[in-house]
Structures are given as structure tokens and as C-alpha cells.
Design a protein around this motif. Structure first.
Motif, PDB file in Angstrom:
ATOM      1  N   PHE A 239      29.583  34.965  49.195  1.00  0.00           N
ATOM      2  CA  PHE A 239      29.343  36.363  49.531  1.00  0.00           C
ATOM      3  C   PHE A 239      30.226  37.250  48.668  1.00  0.00           C
ATOM      4  CE2 PHE A 239      27.908  33.995  53.113  1.00  0.00           C
ATOM      5  CZ  PHE A 239      26.857  34.720  53.633  1.00  0.00           C
ATOM      6  N   TYR A 240      29.651  38.358  48.185  1.00  0.00           N
ATOM      7  CA  TYR A 240      30.356  39.286  47.310  1.00  0.00           C
ATOM      8  C   TYR A 240      30.300  40.680  47.920  1.00  0.00           C
ATOM      9  CZ  TYR A 240      29.673  35.500  43.995  1.00  0.00           C
ATOM     10  OH  TYR A 240      29.673  34.271  43.391  1.00  0.00           O
ATOM     11  N   LYS A 241      31.433  41.379  47.932  1.00  0.00           N
ATOM     12  CA  LYS A 241      31.490  42.751  48.419  1.00  0.00           C
ATOM     13  C   LYS A 241      31.529  43.686  47.221  1.00  0.00           C
ATOM     14  CE  LYS A 241      33.695  45.808  51.619  1.00  0.00           C
ATOM     15  NZ  LYS A 241      34.518  45.879  52.791  1.00  0.00           N
ATOM     16  N   VAL A 242      30.662  44.691  47.210  1.00  0.00           N
ATOM     17  CA  VAL A 242      30.558  45.637  46.102  1.00  0.00           C
ATOM     18  C   VAL A 242      31.746  46.590  46.146  1.00  0.00           C
ATOM     19  CG1 VAL A 242      29.166  47.460  45.071  1.00  0.00           C
ATOM     20  CG2 VAL A 242      28.049  45.467  46.081  1.00  0.00           C
ATOM     21  N   LEU A 243      32.497  46.662  45.024  1.00  0.00           N
ATOM     22  CA  LEU A 243      33.664  47.529  44.930  1.00  0.00           C
ATOM     23  C   LEU A 243      33.391  48.798  44.131  1.00  0.00           C
ATOM     24  CD1 LEU A 243      36.397  44.859  44.146  1.00  0.00           C
ATOM     25  CD2 LEU A 243      35.827  45.867  46.350  1.00  0.00           C
TER      26      LEU A 243
ATOM     27  N   MET B 119      17.319  46.115  36.318  1.00  0.00           N
ATOM     28  CA  MET B 119      18.122  44.948  36.641  1.00  0.00           C
ATOM     29  C   MET B 119      19.599  45.337  36.623  1.00  0.00           C
ATOM     30  SD  MET B 119      17.119  41.806  37.127  1.00  0.00           S
ATOM     31  CE  MET B 119      17.857  40.222  37.311  1.00  0.00           C
ATOM     32  N   PHE B 120      20.312  44.988  37.664  1.00  0.00           N
ATOM     33  CA  PHE B 120      21.733  45.279  37.786  1.00  0.00           C
ATOM     34  C   PHE B 120      22.495  43.955  37.758  1.00  0.00           C
ATOM     35  CE2 PHE B 120      19.578  48.845  39.626  1.00  0.00           C
ATOM     36  CZ  PHE B 120      20.334  49.926  39.235  1.00  0.00           C
ATOM     37  N   GLY B 121      23.553  43.890  36.973  1.00  0.00           N
ATOM     38  CA  GLY B 121      24.373  42.690  36.887  1.00  0.00           C
ATOM     39  C   GLY B 121      25.528  42.759  37.870  1.00  0.00           C
ATOM     40  N   LEU B 122      25.767  41.680  38.592  1.00  0.00           N
ATOM     41  CA  LEU B 122      26.882  41.595  39.532  1.00  0.00           C
ATOM     42  C   LEU B 122      28.021  40.860  38.844  1.00  0.00           C
ATOM     43  CD1 LEU B 122      27.704  42.119  42.554  1.00  0.00           C
ATOM     44  CD2 LEU B 122      27.064  39.757  42.960  1.00  0.00           C
ATOM     45  N   TYR B 123      29.164  41.512  38.742  1.00  0.00           N
ATOM     46  CA  TYR B 123      30.307  40.968  38.003  1.00  0.00           C
ATOM     47  C   TYR B 123      31.465  40.672  38.941  1.00  0.00           C
ATOM     48  CZ  TYR B 123      28.013  42.293  33.680  1.00  0.00           C
ATOM     49  OH  TYR B 123      27.131  42.390  32.635  1.00  0.00           O
ATOM     50  N   LEU B 124      32.141  39.560  38.663  1.00  0.00           N
ATOM     51  CA  LEU B 124      33.351  39.156  39.371  1.00  0.00           C
ATOM     52  C   LEU B 124      34.395  38.863  38.306  1.00  0.00           C
ATOM     53  CD1 LEU B 124      34.756  38.260  42.046  1.00  0.00           C
ATOM     54  CD2 LEU B 124      33.895  35.981  41.561  1.00  0.00           C
ATOM     55  N   LYS B 125      35.461  39.654  38.281  1.00  0.00           N
ATOM     56  CA  LYS B 125      36.525  39.514  37.278  1.00  0.00           C
ATOM     57  C   LYS B 125      35.950  39.544  35.859  1.00  0.00           C
ATOM     58  CE  LYS B 125      39.539  36.932  40.341  1.00  0.00           C
ATOM     59  NZ  LYS B 125      40.237  35.678  40.571  1.00  0.00           N
ATOM     60  N   ASN B 126      35.108  40.541  35.587  1.00  0.00           N
ATOM     61  CA  ASN B 126      34.478  40.767  34.279  1.00  0.00           C
ATOM     62  C   ASN B 126      33.587  39.623  33.814  1.00  0.00           C
ATOM     63  OD1 ASN B 126      35.503  43.348  33.951  1.00  0.00           O
ATOM     64  ND2 ASN B 126      37.432  42.547  33.148  1.00  0.00           N
ATOM     65  N   LYS B 127      33.130  38.768  34.726  1.00  0.00           N
ATOM     66  CA  LYS B 127      32.198  37.697  34.401  1.00  0.00           C
ATOM     67  C   LYS B 127      30.944  37.888  35.262  1.00  0.00           C
ATOM     68  CE  LYS B 127      31.600  32.733  34.288  1.00  0.00           C
ATOM     69  NZ  LYS B 127      32.096  31.443  34.738  1.00  0.00           N
ATOM     70  N   LYS B 128      29.784  37.887  34.607  1.00  0.00           N
ATOM     71  CA  LYS B 128      28.533  38.083  35.342  1.00  0.00           C
ATOM     72  C   LYS B 128      28.227  36.846  36.176  1.00  0.00           C
ATOM     73  CE  LYS B 128      23.784  39.531  34.748  1.00  0.00           C
ATOM     74  NZ  LYS B 128      22.751  39.939  33.807  1.00  0.00           N
ATOM     75  N   VAL B 129      28.011  37.054  37.472  1.00  0.00           N
ATOM     76  CA  VAL B 129      27.725  35.935  38.365  1.00  0.00           C
ATOM     77  C   VAL B 129      26.259  35.876  38.775  1.00  0.00           C
ATOM     78  CG1 VAL B 129      30.041  35.607  39.274  1.00  0.00           C
ATOM     79  CG2 VAL B 129      28.569  37.281  40.336  1.00  0.00           C
ATOM     80  N   MET B 130      25.563  37.024  38.775  1.00  0.00           N
ATOM     81  CA  MET B 130      24.147  37.026  39.131  1.00  0.00           C
ATOM     82  C   MET B 130      23.525  38.369  38.788  1.00  0.00           C
ATOM     83  SD  MET B 130      24.411  37.250  43.332  1.00  0.00           S
ATOM     84  CE  MET B 130      22.717  37.536  43.678  1.00  0.00           C
ATOM     85  N   GLY B 131      22.215  38.425  38.814  1.00  0.00           N
ATOM     86  CA  GLY B 131      21.476  39.651  38.569  1.00  0.00           C
ATOM     87  C   GLY B 131      20.838  40.145  39.858  1.00  0.00           C
TER      88      GLY B 131
ATOM     89  N   GLY C 238      30.425  48.889  49.123  1.00  0.00           N
ATOM     90  CA  GLY C 238      30.715  48.327  50.440  1.00  0.00           C
ATOM     91  C   GLY C 238      29.683  47.332  50.923  1.00  0.00           C
ATOM     92  N   ASP C 239      28.547  47.232  50.241  1.00  0.00           N
ATOM     93  CA  ASP C 239      27.527  46.253  50.622  1.00  0.00           C
ATOM     94  C   ASP C 239      28.033  44.835  50.407  1.00  0.00           C
ATOM     95  OD1 ASP C 239      25.767  48.239  51.246  1.00  0.00           O
ATOM     96  OD2 ASP C 239      24.419  47.902  49.554  1.00  0.00           O
ATOM     97  N   VAL C 240      27.559  43.915  51.235  1.00  0.00           N
ATOM     98  CA  VAL C 240      27.873  42.495  51.080  1.00  0.00           C
ATOM     99  C   VAL C 240      26.607  41.797  50.604  1.00  0.00           C
ATOM    100  CG1 VAL C 240      28.616  40.397  52.252  1.00  0.00           C
ATOM    101  CG2 VAL C 240      29.662  42.579  52.840  1.00  0.00           C
ATOM    102  N   ILE C 241      26.718  41.070  49.492  1.00  0.00           N
ATOM    103  CA  ILE C 241      25.576  40.404  48.867  1.00  0.00           C
ATOM    104  C   ILE C 241      25.816  38.903  48.873  1.00  0.00           C
ATOM    105  CG2 ILE C 241      24.264  40.170  46.731  1.00  0.00           C
ATOM    106  CD1 ILE C 241      25.216  43.064  46.110  1.00  0.00           C
TER     107      ILE C 241
END
Length: 57
Positions: free
Chosen positions: A32-36, A1-13, A21-24
Motif C-alpha cells: 500500500f502506498y500513501k500519496v504525498l 497515465m500517472f506514474g507512482l514513485y517511491l524514493k524517485n523510483k517508479k513502482v507502478m502506473g 492522502g489517498d491510499v493505493i
């Protein structure tokens, strides 16, 4: 399981490891979130636009 974080806050798994570069898309809030950056099992991202809006035909 990988956690997706936005500004150090987990938004989804995520159940898979994305590439940089992927867009999720989050189905719950339709954002939509772009992987940095990938750091272990943390996936850092930023909010982006729907890439389908700018497809060329």
C-alpha cells in the motif's frame, strides 16, 4: 497515465489522478502506498499499512 514513485523510483502506473492522502494498493506485490505529493504526471508516495486493518466498527 500517472506514474507512482517511491524514493524517485517508479513502482507502478495509474490510469487516474489520485488526491493527496489517498491510499493505493499494488495488486502485484500487495503493498500500500500513501500519496504525498503531485507534480505534473508524477505521483510521489510512501509505503503505508493496510487501512482496512484499523477500521472501527
Amino acid at each position: 497515465m500517472f506514474g507512482l514513485y517511491l524514493k524517485n523510483k517508479k513502482v507502478m502506473g495509474l490510469s487516474y489522478k489520485p488526491d493527496i492522502g489517498d491510499v493505493i494498493r499494488n495488486d502485484e506485490n500487495n503493498k500500500f502506498y500513501k500519496v504525498l505529493k503531485l507534480e505534473g504526471r508524477k505521483v510521489y508516495s510512501r509505503i503505508t499499512f493496510d487501512p482496512r486493518m484499523y477500521e472501527s466498527y
